[in-house]
Design an enzyme around this catalytic site. Sequence first.
Site, short mmCIF file in Angstrom:
data_model
loop_
_atom_site.label_atom_id
_atom_site.label_comp_id
_atom_site.label_asym_id
_atom_site.label_seq_id
_atom_site.Cartn_x
_atom_site.Cartn_y
_atom_site.Cartn_z
N ARG A 1 -6.14 26.81 36.42
CA ARG A 1 -6.43 28.46 36.37
C ARG A 1 -5.47 28.91 35.01
O ARG A 1 -4.78 29.71 35.08
CB ARG A 1 -5.66 29.06 37.55
CG ARG A 1 -6.45 28.66 38.69
CD ARG A 1 -7.96 29.20 38.82
NE ARG A 1 -8.79 28.58 40.08
CZ ARG A 1 -9.29 27.53 40.07
NH1 ARG A 1 -9.49 26.84 38.92
NH2 ARG A 1 -10.12 27.26 41.17
N SER B 1 -9.48 33.81 45.94
CA SER B 1 -8.27 33.06 46.43
C SER B 1 -7.28 33.74 46.05
O SER B 1 -6.99 34.18 44.65
CB SER B 1 -8.32 31.66 45.91
OG SER B 1 -9.25 30.82 46.43
N GLU C 1 -2.76 34.15 42.09
CA GLU C 1 -4.02 33.73 41.34
C GLU C 1 -4.46 35.11 40.89
O GLU C 1 -4.97 35.33 39.98
CB GLU C 1 -4.86 32.98 41.95
CG GLU C 1 -6.21 32.68 41.43
CD GLU C 1 -6.97 31.43 42.07
OE1 GLU C 1 -8.18 31.76 42.00
OE2 GLU C 1 -6.39 30.62 42.41
#
Length: 308
Positions: free
Chosen positions: A184, A234, A304
């Site tokens: 990420r 998420s 996230e």
Amino acid sequence: MEKIRADLLQKLKREMERADITFAENVPMSRYTSFKAGGNAAVLAEVRDTDRLRALLALTSQEGVPHILLGNGSNTLFKDSGYEGVVIKLSQDFAKVSVDPDSCTAAAGTAVLLSSLTRTLLEESITGFEFASGIPGSLGGALFMNAGAYGGEMKQVVKSVRAIEPDGGAQRVFSAEEMDFGYRHSVLAENGYIAVKAVLSLEKGDKEKIAAKMKDLTARRNSKQPVNYPSAGSTFKRPEGYFAGKLIDDAGLRGYRVGGAMVSEKHCGFVINYDNATATDVINLMKDVQAKVKEKFGVQLEPEVRII
């Protein structure tokens, strides 16, 4: 957050009009983000080509006005207090895709939606990008955070990325190695460059098999994820050695609510807008989840979702 001075706002408006940049004032970001929550942006500007993007970046940088690029808004939440700056959207001119079936490469503008890009590649019988078919974001956002799902991620397919300096200066091309893709993460999150185009390196495949894989991934996603509610996918990054959703579930937080925000009962890794949640509801719920998981398991969950 301190408001943009009235005289500076007027100057920005004059300069954007002179540069033929479409803009609006005091725009609810709930309309532009998948959480369907959040405050207003002082200015939302839409640019339709690279020259106008560079002009806007130069203007905001020179005047010291905060700016942020927004893709499909599927991983972003604006606080209820709003954003005293310029939110930049790239128009559909940045969503053009060209495919060379012979070399199995695709050159795509970063405003193109991943779902659209996967369909284009399907038509050309090009495989390797099926993992992105259900990710509800744009190519630009996927590059920024090295998006991935079901065993695939952007770092596996990116050949190069063309981007513009944060102040609208020079353009440069980043190789796959220079993109510094990680979990990420990409170099764009560090240096503030704005990606405008990417070249993907893929493989020739069987059209029926590609379509079947995309259908299977869609079915898996729909069966396991709360796709019927607004969310940002998420909510937390995967902690090393753990799964965020399992930690949250084991902490007894399935269905936990703060205001209109709720930990999904279908998948605990998702925080959803269950009932007209505010951004504050979402953020407070995330904090509660982090505190409870930390207390029970000693694991610090990292968001996230990009909170602005």
